[in-house]
Scaffold this motif. Structure first.
Motif, PDB file in Angstrom:
ATOM      1  N   VAL A  51      34.973  87.395  27.016  1.00 49.77           N
ATOM      2  CA  VAL A  51      35.072  85.964  26.701  1.00 49.77           C
ATOM      3  C   VAL A  51      34.692  85.747  25.247  1.00 49.77           C
ATOM      4  O   VAL A  51      33.711  86.317  24.749  1.00 49.77           O
ATOM      5  N   TRP A  52      35.461  84.913  24.551  1.00 51.21           N
ATOM      6  CA  TRP A  52      35.234  84.615  23.139  1.00 51.21           C
ATOM      7  C   TRP A  52      35.141  83.111  22.970  1.00 51.21           C
ATOM      8  O   TRP A  52      36.049  82.377  23.365  1.00 51.21           O
ATOM      9  N   ASP A  53      34.026  82.626  22.398  1.00 54.22           N
ATOM     10  CA  ASP A  53      33.843  81.185  22.222  1.00 54.22           C
ATOM     11  C   ASP A  53      34.045  80.720  20.787  1.00 54.22           C
ATOM     12  O   ASP A  53      33.696  79.595  20.440  1.00 54.22           O
ATOM     13  N   GLY A  54      34.645  81.584  19.965  1.00 52.85           N
ATOM     14  CA  GLY A  54      34.863  81.251  18.568  1.00 52.85           C
ATOM     15  C   GLY A  54      33.793  81.809  17.649  1.00 52.85           C
ATOM     16  O   GLY A  54      33.997  81.915  16.443  1.00 52.85           O
ATOM     17  N   LYS A  55      32.662  82.197  18.236  1.00 53.83           N
ATOM     18  CA  LYS A  55      31.569  82.773  17.458  1.00 53.83           C
ATOM     19  C   LYS A  55      31.068  84.084  18.049  1.00 53.83           C
ATOM     20  O   LYS A  55      30.851  85.047  17.340  1.00 53.83           O
ATOM     21  N   LEU A  56      30.873  84.084  19.361  1.00 54.04           N
ATOM     22  CA  LEU A  56      30.301  85.242  20.034  1.00 54.04           C
ATOM     23  C   LEU A  56      31.223  85.753  21.131  1.00 54.04           C
ATOM     24  O   LEU A  56      32.038  85.012  21.678  1.00 54.04           O
ATOM     25  N   SER A  57      31.081  87.031  21.437  1.00 55.95           N
ATOM     26  CA  SER A  57      31.840  87.656  22.506  1.00 55.95           C
ATOM     27  C   SER A  57      30.889  88.022  23.643  1.00 55.95           C
ATOM     28  O   SER A  57      29.785  88.515  23.410  1.00 55.95           O
ATOM     29  N   TYR A  58      31.329  87.757  24.885  1.00 58.87           N
ATOM     30  CA  TYR A  58      30.542  88.052  26.075  1.00 58.87           C
ATOM     31  C   TYR A  58      31.368  88.964  26.977  1.00 58.87           C
ATOM     32  O   TYR A  58      32.565  88.747  27.142  1.00 58.87           O
ATOM     33  N   LYS A  59      30.734  89.969  27.557  1.00 56.15           N
ATOM     34  CA  LYS A  59      31.479  90.950  28.336  1.00 56.15           C
ATOM     35  C   LYS A  59      30.868  91.151  29.712  1.00 56.15           C
ATOM     36  O   LYS A  59      29.660  90.981  29.916  1.00 56.15           O
ATOM     37  N   ALA A  60      31.725  91.515  30.671  1.00 52.68           N
ATOM     38  CA  ALA A  60      31.293  91.811  32.034  1.00 52.68           C
ATOM     39  C   ALA A  60      32.334  92.720  32.669  1.00 52.68           C
ATOM     40  O   ALA A  60      33.436  92.906  32.136  1.00 52.68           O
ATOM     41  N   VAL A  61      31.995  93.284  33.816  1.00 54.42           N
ATOM     42  CA  VAL A  61      32.924  94.107  34.593  1.00 54.42           C
ATOM     43  C   VAL A  61      32.846  93.641  36.043  1.00 54.42           C
ATOM     44  O   VAL A  61      31.748  93.430  36.572  1.00 54.42           O
ATOM     45  N   THR A  62      33.988  93.481  36.690  1.00 52.35           N
ATOM     46  CA  THR A  62      33.985  92.999  38.077  1.00 52.35           C
ATOM     47  C   THR A  62      33.366  94.043  39.010  1.00 52.35           C
ATOM     48  O   THR A  62      33.522  95.253  38.822  1.00 52.35           O
ATOM     49  N   ASP A  63      32.654  93.554  40.034  1.00 55.27           N
ATOM     50  CA  ASP A  63      32.022  94.442  40.989  1.00 55.27           C
ATOM     51  C   ASP A  63      33.020  94.869  42.070  1.00 55.27           C
ATOM     52  O   ASP A  63      34.225  94.631  41.945  1.00 55.27           O
ATOM     53  N   PHE A  64      32.525  95.474  43.140  1.00 58.27           N
ATOM     54  CA  PHE A  64      33.385  96.007  44.183  1.00 58.27           C
ATOM     55  C   PHE A  64      34.271  94.932  44.817  1.00 58.27           C
ATOM     56  O   PHE A  64      35.386  95.213  45.257  1.00 58.27           O
ATOM     57  N   ASP A  65      33.772  93.701  44.870  1.00 58.75           N
ATOM     58  CA  ASP A  65      34.536  92.600  45.472  1.00 58.75           C
ATOM     59  C   ASP A  65      35.319  91.785  44.447  1.00 58.75           C
ATOM     60  O   ASP A  65      35.883  90.737  44.781  1.00 58.75           O
ATOM     61  N   ASN A  67      34.047  90.271  41.756  1.00 58.43           N
ATOM     62  CA  ASN A  67      33.270  89.170  41.185  1.00 58.43           C
ATOM     63  C   ASN A  67      32.623  89.553  39.855  1.00 58.43           C
ATOM     64  O   ASN A  67      32.306  90.721  39.616  1.00 58.43           O
ATOM     65  N   PHE A  68      32.412  88.544  39.019  1.00 61.97           N
ATOM     66  CA  PHE A  68      31.665  88.743  37.784  1.00 61.97           C
ATOM     67  C   PHE A  68      30.994  87.435  37.387  1.00 61.97           C
ATOM     68  O   PHE A  68      31.400  86.347  37.826  1.00 61.97           O
ATOM     69  N   THR A  69      29.962  87.523  36.583  1.00 65.09           N
ATOM     70  CA  THR A  69      29.304  86.339  36.027  1.00 65.09           C
ATOM     71  C   THR A  69      29.037  86.576  34.549  1.00 65.09           C
ATOM     72  O   THR A  69      28.757  87.702  34.133  1.00 65.09           O
ATOM     73  N   ILE A  70      29.117  85.502  33.781  1.00 65.32           N
ATOM     74  CA  ILE A  70      28.822  85.550  32.349  1.00 65.32           C
ATOM     75  C   ILE A  70      27.968  84.338  32.008  1.00 65.32           C
ATOM     76  O   ILE A  70      28.321  83.208  32.346  1.00 65.32           O
ATOM     77  N   ARG A  71      26.857  84.572  31.356  1.00 64.57           N
ATOM     78  CA  ARG A  71      25.956  83.498  30.944  1.00 64.57           C
ATOM     79  C   ARG A  71      25.894  83.441  29.421  1.00 64.57           C
ATOM     80  O   ARG A  71      25.931  84.461  28.754  1.00 64.57           O
ATOM     81  N   GLY A  72      25.801  82.235  28.879  1.00 65.98           N
ATOM     82  CA  GLY A  72      25.624  82.101  27.441  1.00 65.98           C
ATOM     83  C   GLY A  72      26.529  81.078  26.797  1.00 65.98           C
ATOM     84  O   GLY A  72      26.247  80.592  25.708  1.00 65.98           O
ATOM     85  N   LEU A  73      27.663  80.740  27.465  1.00 59.15           N
ATOM     86  CA  LEU A  73      28.561  79.745  26.893  1.00 59.15           C
ATOM     87  C   LEU A  73      28.013  78.340  27.103  1.00 59.15           C
ATOM     88  O   LEU A  73      27.412  78.050  28.137  1.00 59.15           O
ATOM     89  N   LEU A  74      28.248  77.477  26.141  1.00 57.64           N
ATOM     90  CA  LEU A  74      27.702  76.129  26.202  1.00 57.64           C
ATOM     91  C   LEU A  74      28.671  75.152  26.861  1.00 57.64           C
ATOM     92  O   LEU A  74      29.891  75.253  26.667  1.00 57.64           O
TER      93      LEU A  74
END
Length: 208
Positions: A51-65, A67-74
């Motif tokens: 995920v890119w918010d114009g300033k920072l990049s956030y990364k995750a990997v989906t689990d077995f089902d 699903n994923f979560t990302i925290r930090g976007l406003l």
């Protein structure tokens, strides 16, 4: 001796009590909750999410089902997101926006259809809440919308969709040209102008 005892006491207060004096990090941050499905509507594991918010990049990997979560976007800020499955092509969409309040739910799946055939997108919905799905991007030049109906739980016919029951919105698209596109749907109250969607669904569509 007294000096050493006092020094140890101050040291202990500074380093064991700091967590109680510091406010929780990320208290004002929105949480992106996402799920990725394969063509069979089964959770797809191992998908790299960026995920890119114009300033920072956030990364995750989906689990077995899937699903994923990302925290930090406003809240209230636009962002772009890219999914990269193992051994597959990336899918990227932008111009999505967090709601001003609460977390954001984002689902994504894959679909394919032959030219001249129809693919049905099924999205859970509850009109009694005032919310409904809106096609934000319909994959023009690759697919064409043929029909959008709602089927309430226990309803046999679409015309009974106004009973207020939760159910499923059916979006039927005809493949009209070979290629790939991303269909984007937003879940919102249509009369609330300027309010962002509380949920998004993205379909990566391939027309054969």
């Amino acid at each position: 001796m007294r000096f050493w005892v006092l020094f140890c006491l101050v040291f202990t207060m500074l380093f064991t009590g700091v967590s109680g004096l510091t406010p929780a990090l990320g208290a004002d941050e929105a949480l992106l909750r996402g799920v990725v499905y394969d063509e069979g509507q089964k959770g797809l594991p191992g998908v790299a999410v960026s995920v890119w918010d114009g300033k920072l990049s956030y990364k995750a990997v989906t689990d077995f089902d899937g699903n994923f979560t990302i925290r930090g976007l406003l809240p209230g800020k636009p962002f772009a997101i890219r999914w990269t499955p193992r051994g597959g092509d990336s899918v990227k969409v932008d111009a999505l926006t967090f709601p001003l309040e609460g977390d954001l739910l984002l689902s994504m799946d894959y679909g394919s259809v032959g030219r001249g055939n129809v693919y049905t997108v099924r999205l859970p919905s509850n009109p009694s809440t005032g919310y409904g799905w809106t096609a934000l991007h319909q994959g023009v030049a690759v697919v064409r919308l043929k029909e959008n109906t709602f089927h309430g739980e226990g309803d046999t016919f679409p015309e009974r969709a106004r009973t207020g029951r939760p159910g499923t919105e059916l979006w039927k698209y005809e493949g009209i040209a070979k290629g790939k596109t991303a269909l984007i749907f937003g879940y919102r109250r249509p009369w609330e102008k300027g309010i962002t969607s509380s949920r998004y669904h993205v379909l990566s569509m391939t027309v054969r």
